[in-house]
Design a protein around this motif. Sequence first.
Motif, mmCIF file in Angstrom:
data_model
loop_
_atom_site.group_PDB
_atom_site.id
_atom_site.type_symbol
_atom_site.label_atom_id
_atom_site.label_comp_id
_atom_site.label_asym_id
_atom_site.label_seq_id
_atom_site.Cartn_x
_atom_site.Cartn_y
_atom_site.Cartn_z
ATOM 1 N N SER A 223 0.863 -1.191 0.000
ATOM 2 C CA SER A 223 0.000 0.000 0.000
ATOM 3 C C SER A 223 0.891 1.230 0.000
ATOM 4 O O SER A 223 2.065 1.172 0.376
ATOM 5 N N ASP B 236 8.338 4.541 2.149
ATOM 6 C CA ASP B 236 8.363 3.131 1.733
ATOM 7 C C ASP B 236 8.843 2.953 0.291
ATOM 8 O O ASP B 236 8.426 2.035 -0.423
ATOM 9 N N GLU C 63 -0.293 10.108 -1.177
ATOM 10 C CA GLU C 63 -1.190 10.118 -2.326
ATOM 11 C C GLU C 63 -0.415 9.789 -3.591
ATOM 12 O O GLU C 63 0.632 10.383 -3.854
ATOM 13 N N ARG D 146 2.024 5.133 1.125
ATOM 14 C CA ARG D 146 2.023 5.966 2.324
ATOM 15 C C ARG D 146 1.786 7.441 2.010
ATOM 16 O O ARG D 146 1.802 8.277 2.912
ATOM 17 N N ARG E 223 -1.766 -7.915 -2.231
ATOM 18 C CA ARG E 223 -1.541 -8.722 -1.029
ATOM 19 C C ARG E 223 -0.922 -10.038 -1.483
ATOM 20 O O ARG E 223 -1.524 -10.781 -2.273
ATOM 21 N N GLN F 26 -5.061 6.374 -2.402
ATOM 22 C CA GLN F 26 -4.928 7.154 -1.183
ATOM 23 C C GLN F 26 -4.002 6.409 -0.202
ATOM 24 O O GLN F 26 -3.802 5.194 -0.314
ATOM 25 N N PRO F 27 -3.425 7.132 0.740
ATOM 26 C CA PRO F 27 -2.567 6.453 1.720
ATOM 27 C C PRO F 27 -3.326 5.351 2.461
ATOM 28 O O PRO F 27 -4.445 5.572 2.938
ATOM 29 N N GLY F 28 -2.743 4.200 2.485
ATOM 30 C CA GLY F 28 -3.341 3.067 3.178
ATOM 31 C C GLY F 28 -4.149 2.142 2.294
ATOM 32 O O GLY F 28 -4.526 1.045 2.734
ATOM 33 N N ASP F 29 -4.429 2.538 1.068
ATOM 34 C CA ASP F 29 -5.175 1.658 0.165
ATOM 35 C C ASP F 29 -4.316 0.439 -0.181
ATOM 36 O O ASP F 29 -3.143 0.580 -0.572
ATOM 37 N N VAL F 30 -4.930 -0.763 -0.066
ATOM 38 C CA VAL F 30 -4.215 -2.002 -0.376
ATOM 39 C C VAL F 30 -4.252 -2.205 -1.880
ATOM 40 O O VAL F 30 -5.329 -2.352 -2.484
ATOM 41 N N SER G 279 4.144 9.597 -7.378
ATOM 42 C CA SER G 279 3.662 10.265 -6.176
ATOM 43 C C SER G 279 4.364 11.604 -6.049
ATOM 44 O O SER G 279 5.610 11.661 -6.051
#
Length: 466
Positions: A182, A249, A186, A184, A297, A290-294, A212
């Motif tokens: 994901s 990241d 936008e 960190r 996996r 957006q930040p945190g969108d997976v 980004s």
Amino acid sequence: MRTVSAVIAAAALIASAGGGFIMVRGQHQGGEAPRLALVTPAAAQANDAPIYYQDPDGKSLYSPTPKKTPDGRDYVAVRAAAEEASAPDAIPAGTADRKIKYYRNPMGLPDTSPTPKKDSMGMDYIPVYEGEDSDDGSVRLSPGKIQRTGVKSEPAARRVIHTMIRAPGTVQLDERRISVISMRAESWVQKVADVTTGARVGKGQPLMEIYSPSVASAAAEYIATITSKGTSGVAAFGRGSRQRLMNLDVPDAAIAAMEKNGIVPISIEWSAPRNGIVLERNAIEGMRAQPGDVLFRVADTSVVWALIDVAERDLGALAVGQLVVVRARSFPARTFTGTISVIYPQVNRETRTARVRIELTNPDLALLPDMYVDADIDIGSPQPVLAVPESAVLDTGSRQAVFVDKGQGRFEPRDVKLGHRGDGHVEIREGLVEGDPVVVSANFLIDAESNLKAALKGFSEAGGQP
């Protein structure tokens, strides 16, 4: 018809107890009908008349008159002399020198007599000799009864008992081997590699390219610091800029490429953090993240978990580190070996089971998540223990006992304490020593005989008889 059947059944019992009957035909007011007259063996032997007829195959089928089997064979005539000669419970030789204590009812009723007598059906009471009802609690049976009931004994011996716990379960992923990709900050997805859900990827394999603004700004600042020489505080400021990239990241390979080329990249390539399968792909070219969108996996399946449900009563025999053999229902010919890593500290209220985690190596990736498996856990001791066949134990719930063969037809009941069970045997922790012969067949009949003799003895003592 019911009367004749009842008489036939009674006659068969009398014949088995040493009495007999003969058929007497005659006239009576209701027309011709056979009449049964009960006679003693002596009278039947004097007349040399059959006392009854038995099925030719030796089955427990009797008739007071000549009869044929369904396939046309004649029933065998049993005469008084033959009955007495074949009686397995006949009084053995040498009993004439022994003293008779009392006589008991031949049908097993709680009725004794100090003198010879007959019951209401004309059957002689059976003599009980001294020593046959000893006070040591043992049971004495005649050789004929032992042979007829099939009593068998086997010595208690030491053997390794394999006690298995079998429980079902499912394959689950190792939580420690799952990675989520994901952003960190936008970002926008510039390009996605030809990778789909379920595909296998290797560590470092490109997955997507990301643009980004925050990453580009931090990269430009970092390159500016490392290319400016002679400026005071450049080294410390450069370390701070690099740390900012790491906090966003950015992959180490991308940072190394910036340091080598000194160029600020427009997009950053994101790669797989581990070997495994793609469980989830949400990245789409051109999308805004957006930040945190997976976005991806990935799970490593080289090591998986088998979560099995063990009954509550078996939890006390389990321990972390025990070896477990697991069979997948998809591969019945294969076995997978693992160890217990965790026993979950909770029991399911509805199923009364507890969950146990088993770690399994999966080198060829044959085991898949949510696959059904069956686990075999050997909780037996590898050391030999004193054991007897399970058929030897009489278990009432609150008491466990066996019959020890003392020889010469004597059987002693003995309380025992049991341990593990398995392979048709049960561990004996107290009550026996190695080599003690225990009854393994027809012990329920011996137990019934013991209860009968105890009841007869108690009745005799209560009635003041011998």
